[in-house]
Motif scaffolding. Structure first.
Motif, PDB file in Angstrom:
ATOM      1  N   GLY A 121       0.810  -1.210   0.000  1.00  0.00           N
ATOM      2  CA  GLY A 121       0.000   0.000   0.000  1.00  0.00           C
ATOM      3  C   GLY A 121       0.845   1.262   0.000  1.00  0.00           C
ATOM      4  N   ILE A 122       1.925   1.246   0.792  1.00  0.00           N
ATOM      5  CA  ILE A 122       2.810   2.418   0.815  1.00  0.00           C
ATOM      6  C   ILE A 122       3.446   2.628  -0.550  1.00  0.00           C
ATOM      7  CG2 ILE A 122       4.948   3.322   1.820  1.00  0.00           C
ATOM      8  CD1 ILE A 122       4.152   1.938   4.425  1.00  0.00           C
ATOM      9  N   TRP A 123       3.786   1.531  -1.236  1.00  0.00           N
ATOM     10  CA  TRP A 123       4.404   1.682  -2.548  1.00  0.00           C
ATOM     11  C   TRP A 123       3.427   2.265  -3.558  1.00  0.00           C
ATOM     12  CZ3 TRP A 123       3.467  -0.383  -7.411  1.00  0.00           C
ATOM     13  CH2 TRP A 123       4.464  -0.177  -8.353  1.00  0.00           C
ATOM     14  N   PHE A 124       2.154   1.817  -3.488  1.00  0.00           N
ATOM     15  CA  PHE A 124       1.174   2.352  -4.430  1.00  0.00           C
ATOM     16  C   PHE A 124       0.908   3.825  -4.170  1.00  0.00           C
ATOM     17  CE2 PHE A 124      -0.116  -2.040  -5.493  1.00  0.00           C
ATOM     18  CZ  PHE A 124      -0.201  -1.899  -6.871  1.00  0.00           C
ATOM     19  N   VAL A 125       0.913   4.234  -2.887  1.00  0.00           N
ATOM     20  CA  VAL A 125       0.659   5.639  -2.580  1.00  0.00           C
ATOM     21  C   VAL A 125       1.830   6.518  -2.994  1.00  0.00           C
ATOM     22  CG1 VAL A 125       0.272   7.272  -0.702  1.00  0.00           C
ATOM     23  CG2 VAL A 125      -0.967   5.115  -0.745  1.00  0.00           C
ATOM     24  N   ASN A 126       3.035   6.040  -2.734  1.00  0.00           N
ATOM     25  CA  ASN A 126       4.227   6.860  -2.968  1.00  0.00           C
ATOM     26  C   ASN A 126       5.020   6.431  -4.200  1.00  0.00           C
ATOM     27  OD1 ASN A 126       3.710   8.252  -0.571  1.00  0.00           O
ATOM     28  ND2 ASN A 126       4.722   6.693   0.635  1.00  0.00           N
ATOM     29  N   LYS A 127       4.374   5.699  -5.110  1.00  0.00           N
ATOM     30  CA  LYS A 127       5.123   5.271  -6.287  1.00  0.00           C
ATOM     31  C   LYS A 127       5.474   6.469  -7.164  1.00  0.00           C
ATOM     32  CE  LYS A 127       1.071   4.292  -9.169  1.00  0.00           C
ATOM     33  NZ  LYS A 127       0.379   3.270  -9.973  1.00  0.00           N
TER      34      LYS A 127
END
Length: 303
Positions: A121-127
């Motif tokens: 989830g963090i990767w999708f938000v901060n990709k």
């Protein structure tokens, strides 16, 4: 005079009871005659020294490894012996309790899955952002917004191109699209406002039983803004209302047996060519034929 006998050891640190008269304390090994001075008698001759009885082997003290010299004891008289001071025990050191940490529980599979989901989830938000669109794509997007009458969005796209120092040709192209769309959108907005007024006026005319007023208002609108699906639908409603009114008049003429009035109303209704009223028109035509036959039978001349 008898020689005094010590009941306790003269060493204050020991002070234990002596079962017999001894020269050395069987417990601590301290000499018992060191602090007992012989009384001096001037007149009497010195008594012969009496040898102490032998000490039994079981009472003989073990030679100490290291004897701490005892402090000098005060002279003790036979009449008033000094009570020995009890030895103070050495203070015991408090035991230090060591805290043992509890055993760590193994990490469960559910915890690992939750951690992986959180990382995803963090990767999708901060990709990282996608590749920026080219100048041509930005111009195309701004043109589409202008055609959809989203002039604010199109002007924002134009401002972005100007700030990015895009080629002048691309900026000019988008500016022309916005100008052209502004005229079209303004016309479309005015047409929508005029149509709302026509719909409102037509509804009031239908309620008042005056469909001809709605027809007049619709004709003026079509003359200025042109014809479309909405105007055609409203025109059909108006024609149905006008034809229905003519058929109502024909019914009234039939009730009066006025075949001339009935014929005129039916012709006026048939000119609107509304399929919704075809069945009613046929019934009235049949009624008109019967009315004409009766007129001929009665000797009246048909028109």
């Amino acid at each position: 005079m008898l020689e005094p006998v010590n009941d306790r050891c003269i060493d204050a640190a020991c002070g234990k009871e002596l079962p017999l008269r001894v020269a050395y304390c069987p417990f601590c090994g301290t000499s018992q005659s060191a602090a007992m001075p012989e009384p001096v008698v001037a007149a009497a001759p010195a008594a012969p020294a009496v040898m102490p009885p032998p000490v039994p082997p079981q009472w003989r003290p073990m030679p100490p490894a290291a004897v701490t010299p005892a402090p000098a004891a005060e002279p003790v008289t036979a009449a008033a012996p000094v009570a020995p001071q009890p030895a103070r025990p050495a203070p015991a050191k408090p035991a230090v309790a060591r805290s043992v940490p509890p055993p760590r529980a193994p990490v469960r599979l559910r915890t690992w899955l939750l951690a992986v989901a959180a990382l995803v989830g963090i990767w999708f938000v901060n990709k990282p952002a996608d590749k920026p669109a080219s100048v041509a794509e930005q111009v195309q997007a701004g043109t589409v917004l202008a055609q959809q009458c989203d002039l604010d969005g199109a002007r924002s796209a134009l401002a972005v191109l100007k700030s990015a120092k895009a080629p002048a040709a691309q900026v000019k192209r988008l500016q022309a699209s916005i100008t052209s769309a502004a005229v079209t959108c303004d016309k479309r907005e005015k047409r929508a406002q005029a149509w709302e007024q026509v719909v409102l006026a037509s509804g009031q005319a239908f309620d008042a039983g005056k469909p001809e007023q709605a027809a007049t208002r619709l004709a003026a609108y079509v003359k200025r803004w042109g014809e479309d699906a909405d105007t055609m639908a409203l025109d059909g409603r108006i024609k149905v209302a006008l034809a229905s009114r003519e058929l109502d008049t024909a019914d009234a003429c039939l009730a009066r047996r006025d075949h001339r009035c009935m014929e005129k109303s039916l012709l006026a209704a048939e000119r609107y060519q509304r399929p919704e009223l075809a069945a009613r028109t046929r019934v009235l035509r049949a009624s008109l034929s019967q009315l004409l036959e009766r007129a001929l039978l009665d000797g009246e001349t048909p028109p």
